[in-house]
Design a protein around this motif. Structure first.
Motif, PDB file in Angstrom:
ATOM      1  N   PRO A   1       6.458  -0.483   4.259  1.00 30.90           N
ATOM      2  CA  PRO A   1       6.000  -0.333   5.408  1.00 30.90           C
ATOM      3  C   PRO A   1       6.756  -0.784   6.611  1.00 30.90           C
ATOM      4  CG  PRO A   1       4.210  -1.080   3.639  1.00 30.90           C
ATOM      5  CD  PRO A   1       5.839  -1.079   3.127  1.00 30.90           C
TER       6      PRO A   1
ATOM      7  N   GLU B   1       7.989   1.233   9.852  1.00 28.80           N
ATOM      8  CA  GLU B   1       7.622   0.717  11.238  1.00 28.80           C
ATOM      9  C   GLU B   1       8.843   0.509  12.096  1.00 28.80           C
ATOM     10  OE1 GLU B   1       5.750  -0.146  14.604  1.00 28.80           O
ATOM     11  OE2 GLU B   1       4.929   0.926  12.899  1.00 28.80           O
TER      12      GLU B   1
ATOM     13  N   ARG C   1       9.963   3.955  12.880  1.00 27.91           N
ATOM     14  CA  ARG C   1       9.131   4.713  14.120  1.00 27.91           C
ATOM     15  C   ARG C   1       9.464   4.193  15.413  1.00 27.91           C
ATOM     16  NH1 ARG C   1       5.383   3.804  17.135  1.00 27.91           N
ATOM     17  NH2 ARG C   1       5.240   1.814  16.376  1.00 27.91           N
TER      18      ARG C   1
ATOM     19  N   ASP D   1       2.452   9.710   8.441  1.00 31.82           N
ATOM     20  CA  ASP D   1       2.262   8.805   7.263  1.00 31.82           C
ATOM     21  C   ASP D   1       2.171   9.482   5.917  1.00 31.82           C
ATOM     22  OD1 ASP D   1      -0.102  10.605   6.799  1.00 31.82           O
ATOM     23  OD2 ASP D   1      -1.432   9.236   7.815  1.00 31.82           O
TER      24      ASP D   1
ATOM     25  N   ALA E   1       5.348   4.915   2.303  1.00 33.72           N
ATOM     26  CA  ALA E   1       4.783   4.395   3.351  1.00 33.72           C
ATOM     27  C   ALA E   1       4.808   5.334   4.575  1.00 33.72           C
ATOM     28  CB  ALA E   1       5.548   2.949   3.571  1.00 33.72           C
ATOM     29  N   GLY E   2       5.565   6.058   4.496  1.00 35.47           N
ATOM     30  CA  GLY E   2       5.815   7.087   5.632  1.00 35.47           C
ATOM     31  C   GLY E   2       6.930   7.828   5.588  1.00 35.47           C
TER      32      GLY E   2
END
Length: 415
Positions: free
Chosen positions: A144, A148, A151, A168, A187-188
């Motif tokens: 994760p 992040e 992202r 996600d 996690a994505g």
């Protein structure tokens, strides 16, 4: 002008294409018995113009001890009594400096954008059949924190007009249902709709056919070049077992073979082979992925190629030694079954081991050499298919005396 291109991989063939379109009389010399049989043969298949960041980056430094010491790591160093290997590794560490890595990333993105536009035009003009799809790319993250970070790095790109989407785990599966079994691991992901895929070997074979039929390019297979005859600061001939081949200009696109050939002329190329592996499986729908997928944690890429799935990954700094091939292929198969357990019959997969001709900073070597009529288009590493058309067009422009669409100084021997 008569131009001799050394090498009939994807880089050499695209170079011949742009030279022939300029009206030059082109001869291609290739040591193997056909087109695209070395690093081009069964590579990852992804055309990832937005994902050309160099391997040498400060972010890799904390991971190096684990990567280099663990037998099942994605990147593995096998030390050898090889001055070239150690020199390359030192240069790689120097290229990991923040300012240099950022500049390199910008330069590779520019070359990638040129290559994308050039490939689109080539496909339109020549109608090549190579399982080409504009299917987008999904980079999936298991951690994760790493997701992040990705992202956040995406946000300025999106603000600048790049189409990317942060998804996600559930949205990743909605986009690519073949990831359903792997959803608990995710996690994505970051989705880039503009990315593409294709079979590099089929591309090379199809382009070689077009070159010979439409552009009257001469391709001599099973004709290895043993020496460049270069008195008085220019090359007059390429020496082969079938006799000397003379030309007005020569382009070296031999990948790893470029190093000894030019070394004999006193030109040292900072290229070292990075070993990679691939599996190709028959992948019947609907359990096979439709978009290209990159598992960032495992450093494995998945590219749908017609009714097949290409699985590729691993980096070994081990020279040309294929001794660890079986164990690494087995590891790659385990990673693939973890991500896409129902994608096909892994036991029946076609396996491959190739040696990517890589520079320490991941930029290819393009342009002039100390010899007046000798040019470089080599050292593309894992980005050969992605950057081939742009590199070839830029070198052809320089040979014609025109200003290339990218600054070749960024890719020169003296950069």
């Amino acid at each position: 002008m008569q131009v001799c291109v050394l090498g009939a991989g994807v880089v050499g063939l695209t170079t011949a294409y742009y030279l022939a379109r300029d009206g030059h009389d082109v001869t291609v010399l290739e040591g193997r018995g056909g087109a695209a049989l070395e690093a081009s043969f069964a590579n990852g298949g992804q055309l990832s113009y937005s994902y050309v960041a160099p391997l040498a980056d400060p972010a890799v430094l904390p991971h190096l001890p684990a990567w280099l010491l663990q037998r099942d790591s994605a990147l593995r160093f096998v030390p050898r009594l090889d001055v070239q290997q150690w020199r390359w590794c030192v240069s790689f560490l120097l290229a990991c400096r923040t300012h240099r890595a950022r500049r390199t990333a910008v330069e590779l993105l520019a070359l990638g954008a040129l290559s994308r536009d050039a490939l689109h035009a080539l496909v339109h003009d020549e109608a090549l059949d190579f399982d080409y799809v504009r299917n987008g790319k999904l980079v999936v993250y298991r951690n994760p924190v790493e997701f992040e970070r990705a992202r956040r790095r995406m946000e300025p790109l999106v603000a600048a007009g790049v189409e990317q989407h942060a998804l996600d785990a559930a949205a990743c599966v909605a986009l690519e249902p073949a990831l359903a079994d792997a959803q608990p691991l995710l996690a994505g992901g970051i989705h880039t709709p503009s990315e593409e895929a294709g079979d590099c070997h089929r591309f090379g074979v199809a382009l070689a056919d077009v070159l010979q039929r439409r552009y009257r390019v001469t391709i001599r297979y099973a004709t290895p070049v043993s020496e460049l005859v270069a008195p008085n600061g220019s090359v007059i001939a390429a020496r082969t077992p079938r006799g000397d081949v003379r030309a007005d200009a020569f382009v070296v696109a031999l990948g790893n073979g470029s190093v000894p050939l030019l070394g004999a002329l006193g030109v040292r190329l900072p290229i070292y082979p990075l070993t990679g592996y691939s599996l190709t499986i028959t992948a019947p729908p609907p359990r096979a992925p439709r978009v290209s997928v990159t598992d960032l944690h495992r450093k494995v890429v998945y590219a749908p190629l017609g009714g097949r799935l290409r699985v590729a990954g691993m980096v070994e700094i081990a020279g040309m030694d294929p001794g660890q091939r079986v164990a690494r292929l087995a590891l790659l198969a385990r990673h693939a079954q973890e991500m896409f357990p129902a994608a096909g019959d892994y036991l029946a997969a076609r396996t491959w081991c190739g040696h990517r001709p890589a520079t320490p900073d991941s930029k290819p070597l393009l342009g002039a050499t100390p010899y007046r009529n000798l040019w470089l288009n080599t050292g593309h590493g894992a980005l050969g298919f992605t950057l081939a058309c742009g590199s070839a067009r830029a070198v052809a422009e320089a040979i014609a005396g025109r200003t290339p669409p990218v600054d070749l100084a960024a890719y020169s021997l003296r950069r």
